[in-house]
Motif scaffolding. Structure first.
Motif, short mmCIF file in Angstrom:
data_model
loop_
_atom_site.label_atom_id
_atom_site.label_comp_id
_atom_site.label_asym_id
_atom_site.label_seq_id
_atom_site.Cartn_x
_atom_site.Cartn_y
_atom_site.Cartn_z
N GLU A 106 3.77 2.78 -0.91
CA GLU A 106 3.32 4.13 -1.27
C GLU A 106 4.50 5.11 -1.23
O GLU A 106 4.50 6.11 -1.94
CB GLU A 106 2.21 4.60 -0.33
CG GLU A 106 1.75 6.01 -0.63
CD GLU A 106 0.54 6.47 0.17
OE1 GLU A 106 -0.27 5.64 0.58
OE2 GLU A 106 0.42 7.69 0.37
N ASP A 129 1.05 0.29 2.37
CA ASP A 129 1.00 1.72 2.68
C ASP A 129 1.44 1.81 4.14
O ASP A 129 0.66 1.49 5.05
CB ASP A 129 -0.43 2.26 2.49
CG ASP A 129 -0.48 3.77 2.74
OD1 ASP A 129 0.52 4.34 3.20
OD2 ASP A 129 -1.55 4.37 2.48
N ASP A 132 -1.01 5.08 6.51
CA ASP A 132 -2.07 5.75 5.77
C ASP A 132 -2.74 6.79 6.67
O ASP A 132 -2.94 6.55 7.86
CB ASP A 132 -3.12 4.73 5.32
CG ASP A 132 -4.16 5.37 4.43
OD1 ASP A 132 -3.78 5.87 3.37
OD2 ASP A 132 -5.33 5.40 4.83
N ARG A 290 -5.17 4.63 -3.80
CA ARG A 290 -4.37 3.76 -4.64
C ARG A 290 -4.93 2.33 -4.64
O ARG A 290 -5.26 1.79 -3.58
CB ARG A 290 -2.91 3.74 -4.15
CG ARG A 290 -2.02 4.87 -4.62
CD ARG A 290 -2.53 6.25 -4.48
NE ARG A 290 -2.79 6.68 -3.11
CZ ARG A 290 -2.14 7.63 -2.48
NH1 ARG A 290 -1.18 8.29 -3.07
NH2 ARG A 290 -2.47 7.97 -1.24
N GLU A 294 -4.07 0.25 -1.10
CA GLU A 294 -5.12 0.80 -0.24
C GLU A 294 -6.45 0.09 -0.53
O GLU A 294 -7.08 -0.47 0.37
CB GLU A 294 -5.25 2.31 -0.44
CG GLU A 294 -4.02 3.06 0.07
CD GLU A 294 -4.04 4.57 -0.16
OE1 GLU A 294 -3.43 5.28 0.64
OE2 GLU A 294 -4.62 5.03 -1.15
MG MG Z 1 -2.26 6.03 1.96
#
Ligand code: MG
Ligand code: AHM
Length: 351
Positions: A106, A129, A132, A290, A294
């Motif tokens: 990310e 990620d 997050d 995403r 994710e």
């Molecule tokens: Mg995230």
């Protein structure tokens, strides 16, 4: 689900019966004749980076790790210092073992190819990620790391390509998350169920604490940012109203719980039963989350635990990605709750 007791006063004795994450991964590997042990090594790298991030998160407030790093990521979002730190640690740990040929994150606009000799010919790519929900760090609320592992599709003796990363979620070899909450846990699947490991920071080891996790088919928690309500489509609005109606046969009204940290919201719903959703809204036809790092990993976990994940009408895992940072609406959690929300969306598709 077998929970192992580590709270006994006779802790030393109890620990002898505990399985570590490393032991568990190797045990699973032995169940598959021909397994090379590559995944075990990749998990070793994820485990190491998770411990470093755990240490840093637990210093938040007293060390200079809280707050914005002063830059924006490719999504135009403020990068937090911890985002940058975690991204570097996961990248370094994965590169160091030589089994991964590249990652997408990310926090990076493009995928990163690992070009040193060690990585040449490696079979796997990782999408991640790193932190997050990182805006929650400053207020001491749980955050998480989400990861997804695929076999590359390009020839191992050539360069890594975008196609290696743009694979549908059904092709995931493994996926999981680390939740940095009141305790740190790593939860993962390789397509043979979902298992959770709790970190004992005193000795730096993850222990199997939640074996074969199953999400209840009927949950009673709905998790959504209701502040966006006016912008939601009619079917989603109707579903939220449905969650709030009185109906004793289905135990409604349901409970509303929203942390604003996907990993934490998903983890709670996995344990207790519930649905998390981030629908499309207003000028964001694809929602916020995403697909690749994710939604797909969470969808894989949800399905492996007996739940479902949908974009409102299609199975998340079957969506065909066309961009690294592609977004999608997400409805994930207890099977019957995802069925219900899909039905509401279908009924009001034209209103
Ligand atoms: Mg995230
Ligand atoms: P991030 O990757 O920038 O942290 O954004 C993802 C997060 C999710 O963890 C969370 O569920 C959602 O964004 C919260 O968004 P909102 O504040 O719009 O409800």
């Amino acid at each position: 689900m077998v929970k192992q007791d580590i709270t006994s006063s006779n802790t030393e004795l109890q620990l002898k019966n505990l399985t570590t994450l490393g032991e568990f991964v190797i045990r699973k590997q032995h169940e598959y004749p021909g397994a090379t042990g590559d995944l075990s090594q990749i998990f070793g790298a994820i485990r190491l980076a998770s411990k470093l991030v755990h240490r840093e998160i637990n210093k938040a407030g007293i060390a200079d790790i809280v707050g914005a790093a002063g830059a924006e990521n490719i999504q135009g979002e403020q990068q937090q210092k911890l985002d940058v730190y975690a991204n570097e640690k996961f990248k370094a740990a994965l590169a160091a073992r030589g089994l991964v040929c590249g990652i997408a994150s990310e926090e990076e606009e493009h995928f990163v190819e690992f070009t040193h000799d060690l990585s040449r010919g490696s079979k796997y790519v990782v999408l991640i990620d790193p932190v997050d929900g990182s805006s929650n760090i400053d207020v001491n609320v749980g955050v998480g790391t989400i990861f997804s592992i695929y076999k590359r599709v390009s020839p191992p003796d050539g360069p890594v390509t975008l196609d290696d990363f743009l694979q549908p979620g059904t092709e995931q070899v493994a996926a999981g998350y680390v939740i940095f909450g009141s305790s740190t846990m790593l939860v993962y699947t390789t397509g043979q169920g979902v298992n959770g490991f709790t970190f004992d920071p005193s000795i730096g080891v993850f222990y199997l604490s939640h074996e074969n996790m199953r999400i209840p088919e009927d949950g009673h928690i709905y998790s959504v940012n209701e502040g966006n309500y006016v912008h939601f489509h009619q079917g989603v609005k109707k579903y939220i109203k449905y969650c709030q109606e009185i109906d004793e046969s289905t135990n409604r009204p349901y409970t509303s719980r929203y942390i604003g940290s996907l990993v934490a919201d998903f983890h709670r719903n996995l344990l207790k039963g519930g649905i998390y959703f981030y629908p499309s809204y207003a000028n964001n036809p694809n929602g916020k989350l995403r697909l690749l790092y994710e939604c797909n990993p969470m969808a894989f976990l949800a399905e492996q635990a007996g739940g479902r994940a949908s974009n409102g009408s299609q199975r998340i895992l079957e969506l065909r990605p066309t961009e690294l940072h592609q977004r999608t609406p997400l409805f994930v959690g207890s099977k019957n709750m995802v069925d219900d929300v899909e039905q509401h969306i279908a009924e009001h598709a034209n209103s």
